[in-house]
Design an enzyme around this catalytic site. Structure first.
Site, PDB file in Angstrom:
ATOM      1  N   ALA A  47     103.054  75.318  -2.041  1.00  0.00           N
ATOM      2  CA  ALA A  47     102.014  76.065  -2.758  1.00  0.00           C
ATOM      3  C   ALA A  47     100.621  75.633  -2.326  1.00  0.00           C
ATOM      4  O   ALA A  47      99.644  76.369  -2.540  1.00  0.00           O
ATOM      5  CB  ALA A  47     102.181  75.859  -4.261  1.00  0.00           C
ATOM      6  N   LYS A  48     100.502  74.464  -1.726  1.00  0.00           N
ATOM      7  CA  LYS A  48      99.192  73.937  -1.358  1.00  0.00           C
ATOM      8  C   LYS A  48      98.527  74.717  -0.222  1.00  0.00           C
ATOM      9  O   LYS A  48      97.324  74.600  -0.008  1.00  0.00           O
ATOM     10  CB  LYS A  48      99.307  72.455  -0.978  1.00  0.00           C
ATOM     11  CG  LYS A  48      99.780  71.555  -2.119  1.00  0.00           C
ATOM     12  CD  LYS A  48      98.831  71.577  -3.305  1.00  0.00           C
ATOM     13  CE  LYS A  48      99.247  70.551  -4.357  1.00  0.00           C
ATOM     14  NZ  LYS A  48      98.313  70.531  -5.507  1.00  0.00           N
ATOM     15  N   ASP A  49      99.313  75.529   0.496  1.00  0.00           N
ATOM     16  CA  ASP A  49      98.705  76.418   1.498  1.00  0.00           C
ATOM     17  C   ASP A  49      97.639  77.293   0.853  1.00  0.00           C
ATOM     18  O   ASP A  49      96.609  77.601   1.459  1.00  0.00           O
ATOM     19  CB  ASP A  49      99.767  77.336   2.115  1.00  0.00           C
ATOM     20  CG  ASP A  49     100.639  76.641   3.135  1.00  0.00           C
ATOM     21  OD1 ASP A  49     100.459  75.426   3.354  1.00  0.00           O
ATOM     22  OD2 ASP A  49     101.515  77.313   3.701  1.00  0.00           O
ATOM     23  N   ALA A  52      94.395  75.254   0.183  1.00  0.00           N
ATOM     24  CA  ALA A  52      93.768  74.830   1.438  1.00  0.00           C
ATOM     25  C   ALA A  52      93.007  75.987   2.069  1.00  0.00           C
ATOM     26  O   ALA A  52      91.824  75.858   2.443  1.00  0.00           O
ATOM     27  CB  ALA A  52      94.816  74.298   2.405  1.00  0.00           C
TER      28      ALA A  52
END
Length: 350
Positions: A47-49, A52
């Site tokens: 999910a951090k895409d 970022a």
């Protein structure tokens, strides 16, 4: 002659629009209907895409990030990988301060993506100069033309999920979601989704209940309930990307209805069970959210018509040396005779 090629411009175009998958076998004896938002389908496998890409784009629009800039961040691994991936495409240097609790798999992947990695001791206070928070701050001060993402205290962390993950879940459920169960670390994922779902459901005359998952050894649940930071709650635990030893401003506690705590051991087994029953190979926090669901069901939190969405934050490949390693599980005291059952399934032909 011009040939039309159907291709994405870069890997960044694949971020978001992850699938919602119905859970069947693992939830067969639980009350309600369960659906998983599987964030491992993002190109960076987490999910951090989303944050970022979103935070970097916002920084570019404001002129904070320019050609030759260096991105610096504090991470347990996933945010760092996503930032390194985006940095490669956009031409930035990437320096990461990483917790030593992060799996070796994650640390190796960060280096393979061209990031400079500083591994910092996990079990020190947040204000200790060796902590990954303080190391990142120091690196930012020492590095010319650098930008410190600071996901724990960056409102854009929430905005990224308000703008993408929340709308996706609402549309995928046709507004019929009754509960969201998600892990809380920085709090950006659960908070952004919660804000969006609360707004939409209230406009529709319904109410989505938001349940946060916390770890034993973390301060979030008690802070949510009392408004007090209790340092006595803090002790070492193994789950990565879940819970905190400080209060992140990227957590909107007002949008979260309640928290439930889960243990390291039960969460690890729940992740392994998820792979073996649903064929979904997900990370440690995905096991944590499934363990939370079992506990919530036992407490009678769901009805037969409840539509519960759980968020699986990342892919299981990042935990091969941890929860998917029988040796690591045994070293933690998480496996007894079960380790013998597992190894019997592997036969070596001589």
């Amino acid at each position: 002659m011009e040939h039309k090629i159907n291709a994405y411009n870069s890997i960044l175009d694949l971020i978001g629009n992850t699938p919602l998958i119905k859970l069947n076998k693992l939830t067969a004896n639980l009350t309600g209907n369960y659906y998983a938002k599987v964030e491992g389908f993002n190109p960076g496998h987490s999910a951090k895409d989303r944050i970022a890409s979103y935070i970097i784009e916002q920084a570019e629009k404001k002129g904070i990030l320019t050609e030759g800039s260096t991105i610096i961040e504090t991470t347990s691994g996933n945010t760092g990988f996503s930032l390194a991936m985006v940095s490669i495409i956009k031409g930035y240097e990437c320096i990461l301060a990483v917790s030593s609790k992060s799996s070796k798999d994650k640390i190796d992947m960060l280096r393979s993506m061209g990031a400079t990695v500083h591994v910092c001791p996990a079990h020190v206070s947040a204000d200790d100069p060796r902590s990954y928070y303080e190391v990142a701050k120091r690196l930012h001060e020492e590095t010319k033309d650098s930008v410190y993402i600071n996901q724990y205290f960056n409102e854009l962390n929430i905005d990224a999920h308000y703008a993408s993950t929340g709308p996706e879940i609402w549309e995928q459920t046709n507004g019929n979601i009754t509960h969201l169960v998600a892990c809380s670390g920085t709090g950006g994922t659960i908070s952004g989704i919660a804000r969006y779902l609360k707004e939409k459901s209230q406009n529709a005359g319904t109410d989505v209940r938001i349940i946060g998952v916390d770890a034993f050894g973390s301060v979030l649940k008690k802070y949510h309930e009392t408004g007090e930071f209790d340092a006595d709650e803090i002790y070492p635990y193994r789950i990565e990307g879940l819970g905190k030893n400080l209060i992140p401003s990227a957590t909107d506690f007002d949008s979260i209805d309640e928290f439930i705590k889960v243990s390291d051991e039960e969460s690890a087994h729940a992740a392994r069970e998820l792979a073996k029953t649903e064929g979904i190979f997900a990370g440690y926090t995905s096991g944590a959210v499934m363990q939370a669901v079992k506990q919530l069901d036992a407490l009678g939190k769901f009805g037969k018509d409840s539509n519960i969405v759980v968020v699986f934050p990342d892919h299981g490949s990042r935990y091969m040396s941890k929860i998917y390693s029988d040796q690591w599980m045994e070293d933690q005291g998480f496996l007894g005779t079960e380790v013998e059952q597992e190894t019997q399934k592997v036969q070596f032909i001589k």
